[in-house]
Every structure is written in C-alpha cells, then in structure tokens.
Enzyme design. Structure first.
Site, mmCIF file in Angstrom:
data_model
loop_
_atom_site.group_PDB
_atom_site.id
_atom_site.type_symbol
_atom_site.label_atom_id
_atom_site.label_comp_id
_atom_site.label_asym_id
_atom_site.label_seq_id
_atom_site.Cartn_x
_atom_site.Cartn_y
_atom_site.Cartn_z
ATOM 1 N N LYS A 278 0.843 -1.196 0.000
ATOM 2 C CA LYS A 278 0.000 0.000 0.000
ATOM 3 C C LYS A 278 0.879 1.248 0.000
ATOM 4 C CE LYS A 278 -3.945 -1.822 2.637
ATOM 5 N NZ LYS A 278 -4.960 -1.615 1.596
ATOM 6 N N ARG A 352 -10.483 -11.352 1.689
ATOM 7 C CA ARG A 352 -11.329 -12.387 1.082
ATOM 8 C C ARG A 352 -10.625 -13.747 1.120
ATOM 9 N NH1 ARG A 352 -11.456 -9.024 -4.424
ATOM 10 N NH2 ARG A 352 -11.149 -7.406 -2.860
#
Ligand code: BES
Ligand code: MN
Ligand code: ZN
Length: 499
Positions: A278, A352
């Site tokens: 990130k 996920r």
C-alpha cells in the site's frame, strides 16, 4: 460506573446536583420543564434571551451558582424531527462535555416527551449505552495524566413516566453490557499492531472463555491451520513473523433443534498490502483491519453476558499481511479449506482470502445462517461513505433479517449487488477463483462475489470498511467505532425469540 433510575419529582432538586436537561428547539417556553424546577426561571430567561436555542448539537453550561451542582442544557432540535440518533448525539455531547470538565457524577433528565417518542425502555437502554460509548477514551499510551479523562462514576436518570423497577434494571443492564462490549471492541481496534497481534486476539478470546465457562474457545496455530487445509490463511500469513491464529468461539446455549448460526470476522491485525504494498499515506489505519473479528468478539461477549438462549459460533481468521521473505506473491495459487483454488492477483486483496477459509470452516456446523463482517474494500467506502456498511447476499430472507437488526441497532447498512456477472469477474482461467475483479470498478461487489464461492448455506456479507473507524461523532471519540456489535446482538436476540 453506577447507574440509577429515579422518578423525577415534581420539583427535582436542580442545582443541588449536576443535571443535564435536554430541550427541544420548539419547546413550550412557559410550561413543561421550566415550571417544576427551581432553576426554571433562569432557563426561561436564557431561552427568552435566545442564549440557547435548543438546536441540535448545542450545549450550554449555566454559570456556577452557590449550589454544588451545575446545570447543562443540551439541544435536541425540532421535536418533529426527533429520533433515537438525535438523542444519542445530544446526550453523548453532554456526557463528553461534563467528563472533560471532570464532572463524573450527574443526573440526566428524561422528559416525558423523550420517553413518549422513544419509549421509556428504549430511552433507558440507549442512554445507558451512550454513557459508556461517549465516555470511552483510548488512553493506554497517554502518560500525561492531564490528558486522560476519568471514567464516569455515578449517573442517575430522572424519568417522568410511571416505571417498573425490574424493567428499568433490565434495560440499564442491557445498555451497560452493550456499551462495555462495544468499547472493548473499539479498544482492540485502537491498539497498535505491535501489540494487537493474532496471538493477542487469541488471548482475548481465551480470556472471554474463562470469564464465561459456557463459552468454548478453540485456537488453531500454524500447524493446525495447515492440517485443516486452510491454505488461504496460511498463504496470507507467510510474509509475517507472527504466527497466524484461527479462533473459534462457540456459545451453545439453546437446544440442538434451534440450529447454529455463525459470525465470521476478518481479523487482519495489520494490512500492509503485502508485496502489492500500500502507499505510505494512511497505512497506519490498517491496524483497524481486524475490526470485523473485533465486532464478532464483542458480540460474543455480550451474548454470553446476556446469556442469550441461542447457538452462535464466532470465527476469526487472524494474521498480519506483511511482505517478509516468505510472503505469498501475485500469481501464487492457494487452496482453501473447501478445496477450491484461489489465484492471487493482488496480495492486498487478502481479506477475502482468509475469509475463504473461515466460510469453508463454517460448513461443519450445517449453519442456519452465516454472516461475515469485514473491512474488505476501499471501494465500499467510496460507494457508501462513513455511515453505511455495504450489505451483500442473494438470500432475501437473510438480507431482510440483517436489515431489521441493523435498524434496531441504529447501525446503517445499505444493499449492494452480487450477481453472476460479478461472479464471472472473479473466475480465474487457471484456478477456481481469482482475488481481483476485471475492471477498476465494482470492487466491493467482486469481493463479495469471491466470498460467495465459499458458502453453501444461507449467507450475507457486511463490508464495514467505511464504518469501522472514523474521526468521531458527538457520542463517540475518534478511532474504532465498534460498528457491528449491536447489530449482531440484535440478530441473536431475534433468534432467541424465534426458538
Ligand atoms: N483492508 C483493505 C480495505 C480497506 C482499505 C479498508 C481502505 C479501509 C480503508 C483491504 O484488504 C484492501 O486492501 N482492499 C483492496 C482490494 C483491492 C486490492 C482489490 C482495496 O480496497 O483497495
Ligand atoms: Mn488489503
Ligand atoms: Zn485488508
């Protein structure tokens, strides 16, 4: 904190103790609240001089008199627009105002009009919760005592209507239990990732199970996770020195026939993005990436404390997502617990991947319903902002159930779609699924479609990326919000009634 409920006298001893008096913008300026109190004249004058208008968010502390107590006015806005959220904000603002001035013992007047609009039970229930949530401060790392706000000590609700003492007590109890559970969840979120590791989360679960013997805990460490075939959780954890934990909390307090419901919560204790790293700005916020699991822990605590007659299981796949030398890579293919294979296209879409294992594990309970909570996508935050969680699923009954619970909890959710086109987007040419959609858009829905592949029971998903933390509201200081705890408990209360 000690909390009392008293019937307000026709002449409450205003001025003797500190009292919070809520006022509507369109309050009858002669009668009602002002007549009975010794301070009524003073309030009337203030209103007459328009020094206090009763607008939403207004707070005024009256000048100190010889008496010991202070009087604090809080505005409620127009009475026709009045609702629970308005009351929570006004009360919360008043509570923080007093706490920050070191006034920790006070009364709160609940005028008949508020009791009428909210119902006396709800008014007490929610006011109590606000006492806890508004006064919570993350203070573990503040060494300057001047900056630390002390806990509230003794609060008395002064109610106008006729009351049944036992019912009052039950409402105050429920409000306290929820307030404390929410604050604990917020605390876990606010703790920095250097302290709030997967092991810490596991210890927290163990402590809970110790406190409530009927609450059973199981913790899988790395070896067990491998044996269970949880390749998703294992893969995501591979870039971190911290051992992953798969945390299971079981509260079986109803007959078997009632069935089992499962809450699964994304528990990434820090999300750097992994090799798909990130940007630096706001990466610090990724300590909050375990708040799905945090909400589940908070709810399990409250459900146990309230001894709800339900069978509920909490599942927390906990790990860091870092980029150490063993880190999983874009292009890797992982095998989840249910055997399905996952092509990893972006290591930052890790939530996920760990939830794939939790949702697969849930199968073994033959659950009546599974609900997962996850700070899953920036896309959901973009779509719905900081007040609404995204609600996904294709089972209308489950969606309706979650929506109703959210309404009762005062936590906002809004439906977003999953359909076969989104499923197509997360289908990989070389594996069963891939952890990225095709285009730049629809990221919250492709994430949900990915999760769906690991469910074979009634299921819904809440993306809480936008609501799990924030810059603060009148009744809640900045940081983790505890979103979801109330919603899950409301669901459990509903299930208890169904049984
Ligand atoms: N934890 C983040 C989601 C997130 C981002 C929550 C910002 C709150 C604020 C999640 O693991 C993530 O990184 N999601 C990616 C998915 C993308 C790579 C498909 C995202 O949303 O950018
Ligand atoms: Mn991520
Ligand atoms: Zn994440």
């Amino acid at each position: 904190m000690k909390i009392f409920v008293e019937k307000s006298q026709s002449k409450p001893k205003v001025g003797e103790r500190t009292i919070v008096i809520p006022l509507f913008e369109d309050q009858d300026r002669k009668g009602g609240v002002f007549e009975w109190s010794s301070i009524g004249e003073e309030i009337s004058e203030i209103l007459h001089e328009k020094e206090f208008l009763g607008k939403k968010g207004e707070v005024l502390i009256l000048p100190k008199k010889k008496s010991k107590g202070r009087t604090v006015l809080v505005g409620l806005g127009k009475s026709e627009h009045f609702q629970l959220e308005v009351w929570k904000r006004s009360l919360g603002k008043g509570v923080r105002f007093l706490q920050e001035r070191k006034i920790l013992q006070f009364s709160i007047f609940l005028p008949g009009k508020i009791e009428e609009k909210l119902g006396v039970s709800d008014a007490l229930r929610w006011s109590t919760e606000v006492l806890f949530t508004a006064s919570y401060q993350f203070q573990e790392y503040l060494t300057n005592k001047d900056r630390v706000f002390e806990n509230l000590k003794e609060i008395t609700f002064l109610v106008e209507g006729e009351r049944v003492k036992k019912e009052d007590e039950a409402q105050v109890k429920e409000g306290s239990v929820l307030g404390e559970a929410i604050n604990r969840t917020r605390h876990l979120g606010n703790l920095p990732a250097i302290q709030m590791t997967p092991a810490y989360l596991a210890e927290e679960a163990k402590k809970l199970a110790k406190k409530y013997p009927k609450l059973k805990v199981k913790i899988f460490g790395q070896e067990q996770i491998r044996k269970e075939g949880m390749g998703g959780l294992l893969g995501v954890s591979s870039g971190s020195a911290a051992e992953p934990k798969f945390i299971i909390l079981e509260w079986m307090n109803a007959p078997k026939a009632a069935g089992v419901r499962v809450f699964a919560g994304k528990s990434i204790t820090f999300d750097s993005g992994g090799l798909s790293i990130k940007p630096a700005s706001k990466m610090d916020e990724m300590k909050f990436d375990m708040l799905g699991g945090g909400a589940v822990l908070g709810a399990m605590r409250a459900i146990a404390e309230l001894k709800l007659k339900v069978n509920v299981v909490g599942l927390l796949p906990a790990t860091e997502n870092l980029s150490g030398s063993g880190a999983y890579r874009p292009g890797d293919i992982l095998r989840a617990k249910n055997g399905k294979t996952i092509e990893v296209l972006n290591t930052d879409a890790e939530g996920r991947v760990v939830l794939a294992d939790a949702l697969s594990y849930a199968e073994k309970y033959k659950p009546k319903v599974v609900l997962d909570l996850a700070t899953l996508t920036g896309a959901c935050m973009v779509a719905l902002g900081g007040n609404y969680a995204g609600l996904f699923g294709r089972n209308e009954d489950v969606l309706a159930e979650v929506k109703e619970a959210a309404n009762r909890a005062g936590e906002k959710v809004w439906p977003l779609p999953i359909d076969d086109d989104f499923v197509q987007e997360v289908t990989s040419p070389i594996a069963d699924v891939r952890n990225l959609g095709e285009g730049p858009g629809g990221g919250a829905s492709t994430a949900a479609a990915f999760l769906e592949a690991f469910t074979n029971y009634p299921w819904a998903h809440l993306d809480i990326a936008g609501v799990a933390w924030g810059s603060g509201k009148p009744y809640i200081r900045a940081g983790a919000t505890g979103f979801g705890v109330s919603l899950l408990v409301e669901l459990a209360k509903k299930w208890e009634k169904q049984a």
